[in-house]
Write a protein that holds these residues in place. Structure first.
Motif, PDB file in Angstrom:
ATOM      1  N   LYS A  43       0.854  -1.186   0.000  1.00  0.00           N
ATOM      2  CA  LYS A  43       0.000   0.000   0.000  1.00  0.00           C
ATOM      3  C   LYS A  43       0.889   1.234   0.000  1.00  0.00           C
ATOM      4  CE  LYS A  43      -4.233   1.684   1.862  1.00  0.00           C
ATOM      5  NZ  LYS A  43      -5.472   1.159   2.318  1.00  0.00           N
ATOM      6  N   ILE A  44       0.582   2.140  -0.918  1.00  0.00           N
ATOM      7  CA  ILE A  44       1.341   3.383  -1.011  1.00  0.00           C
ATOM      8  C   ILE A  44       0.897   4.307   0.114  1.00  0.00           C
ATOM      9  CG2 ILE A  44       1.814   5.430  -2.403  1.00  0.00           C
ATOM     10  CD1 ILE A  44       1.389   3.713  -4.904  1.00  0.00           C
ATOM     11  N   ILE A  78       6.036   3.000   0.684  1.00  0.00           N
ATOM     12  CA  ILE A  78       5.156   1.860   0.437  1.00  0.00           C
ATOM     13  C   ILE A  78       5.299   0.894   1.597  1.00  0.00           C
ATOM     14  CG2 ILE A  78       4.640  -0.111  -1.054  1.00  0.00           C
ATOM     15  CD1 ILE A  78       5.779   1.479  -3.415  1.00  0.00           C
ATOM     16  N   LEU A  85       2.469  -3.221 -11.280  1.00  0.00           N
ATOM     17  CA  LEU A  85       1.517  -3.650 -10.258  1.00  0.00           C
ATOM     18  C   LEU A  85       0.160  -3.027 -10.529  1.00  0.00           C
ATOM     19  CD1 LEU A  85       3.835  -3.095  -7.158  1.00  0.00           C
ATOM     20  CD2 LEU A  85       3.352  -5.255  -8.325  1.00  0.00           C
ATOM     21  N   THR A 138      -3.592  -1.711  -9.319  1.00  0.00           N
ATOM     22  CA  THR A 138      -4.001  -0.900  -8.173  1.00  0.00           C
ATOM     23  C   THR A 138      -5.510  -0.978  -7.994  1.00  0.00           C
ATOM     24  OG1 THR A 138      -4.422   1.154  -9.392  1.00  0.00           O
ATOM     25  CG2 THR A 138      -2.141   0.749  -8.704  1.00  0.00           C
ATOM     26  N   SER A 192      -1.820   1.568 -13.163  1.00  0.00           N
ATOM     27  CA  SER A 192      -0.854   0.570 -12.724  1.00  0.00           C
ATOM     28  C   SER A 192       0.441   1.322 -12.447  1.00  0.00           C
ATOM     29  CB  SER A 192      -0.653  -0.524 -13.761  1.00  0.00           C
ATOM     30  OG  SER A 192      -0.039  -0.016 -14.914  1.00  0.00           O
ATOM     31  N   VAL A 193       1.284   0.771 -11.591  1.00  0.00           N
ATOM     32  CA  VAL A 193       2.539   1.429 -11.246  1.00  0.00           C
ATOM     33  C   VAL A 193       3.693   0.454 -11.411  1.00  0.00           C
ATOM     34  CG1 VAL A 193       1.463   3.050  -9.639  1.00  0.00           C
ATOM     35  CG2 VAL A 193       2.385   0.918  -8.775  1.00  0.00           C
ATOM     36  N   LEU A 226       8.686   5.668  -8.599  1.00  0.00           N
ATOM     37  CA  LEU A 226       7.747   5.043  -9.528  1.00  0.00           C
ATOM     38  C   LEU A 226       7.929   5.631 -10.916  1.00  0.00           C
ATOM     39  CD1 LEU A 226       4.534   5.109  -7.308  1.00  0.00           C
ATOM     40  CD2 LEU A 226       6.256   3.306  -7.476  1.00  0.00           C
ATOM     41  N   SER A 269      -3.751   0.889  -3.033  1.00  0.00           N
ATOM     42  CA  SER A 269      -3.359  -0.499  -2.782  1.00  0.00           C
ATOM     43  C   SER A 269      -2.719  -1.079  -4.028  1.00  0.00           C
ATOM     44  CB  SER A 269      -4.579  -1.332  -2.392  1.00  0.00           C
ATOM     45  OG  SER A 269      -5.107  -0.873  -1.161  1.00  0.00           O
ATOM     46  N   LEU A 270      -1.694  -1.910  -3.833  1.00  0.00           N
ATOM     47  CA  LEU A 270      -0.939  -2.498  -4.936  1.00  0.00           C
ATOM     48  C   LEU A 270      -1.190  -4.002  -4.991  1.00  0.00           C
ATOM     49  CD1 LEU A 270       2.412  -0.617  -4.257  1.00  0.00           C
ATOM     50  CD2 LEU A 270       0.624  -0.010  -5.905  1.00  0.00           C
ATOM     51  N   TYR A 271      -1.461  -4.487  -6.195  1.00  0.00           N
ATOM     52  CA  TYR A 271      -1.819  -5.894  -6.383  1.00  0.00           C
ATOM     53  C   TYR A 271      -0.948  -6.545  -7.448  1.00  0.00           C
ATOM     54  CZ  TYR A 271      -6.135  -4.630  -3.961  1.00  0.00           C
ATOM     55  OH  TYR A 271      -7.045  -4.194  -3.045  1.00  0.00           O
TER      56      TYR A 271
END
Length: 177
Positions: free
Chosen positions: A11-12, A24, A40, A42, A48-49, A65, A81-83
């Motif tokens: 999570k950023i 993060i 990733l 989001t 996406s990042v 980033l 949030s990063l997924y």
């Protein structure tokens, strides 16, 4: 990335400095691994990042980033949030290692097969992993130590975990006088 096939890996948080870096909080076993999965997904549609550089600082990573070069832009990412897609994660190496996402939603059963609820979370408040079971009838949740003694059997294929309820935590039991 399908919503039901993604795993939350970080999570950023707040922006860091004036050149667009962000903090993060990683949910990976090793903090630096968060950059190993490429772009990733989001929780923001269309965003996406890609982490291009990072350094570990205590329990967070300070990351640069791709395409983020100033503090104002970085600040807008706070709370994202990063997924990663579940399919890109390696299978656990040990027999007793599991991804939390694979356990959430499994039936929680007693040794006799009685279903006592569903696994709803696997928190750790600092004293070790816990397994949270939600009773579908009452909505109440119960926390148990996530140890082999209390959770001796995890059957992903059949969709359940076995819980041996500690004697001092029997559900519905009266407290002794």
């Amino acid at each position: 990335m399908a919503k039901d096939n993604r795993i939350l890996i970080g999570k950023i948080g707040a922006a860091h400095g004036v050149k667009g870096q962000v903090r993060i909080t990683p949910f990976t076993q090793y903090a630096e691994d968060i950059a190993a999965y490429g772009p990733l997904g989001t929780d923001r549609p269309g965003l996406s990042v890609t982490i291009t550089d990072l350094r570990v600082q205590k329990n967070v990573v300070i990351a640069r980033l791709k395409s983020i070069a100033d503090r104002t832009t970085a600040e807008k990412l706070n709370g994202v949030s990063l997924y990663v897609d579940r399919d890109v994660l390696p299978e656990p190496e040990e027999e007793d290692e599991f991804y939390h996402a694979d356990l959430i939603g499994l039936d929680a059963r007693r040794e006799d097969g009685t279903v006592i609820g569903k696994v709803s979370a696997l928190p750790n408040f600092g004293a070790g992993d816990l397994i949270e079971v939600r009773d579908p009838l009452s909505g109440d949740t119960y926390l148990y130590p996530f140890t082999r003694a209390v959770v001796p059997d995890i059957n992903l294929d059949d969709g359940y975990v076995t819980i041996i309820v500690p004697l001092d935590a029997e559900i519905g039991e009266e407290e002794p006088d």
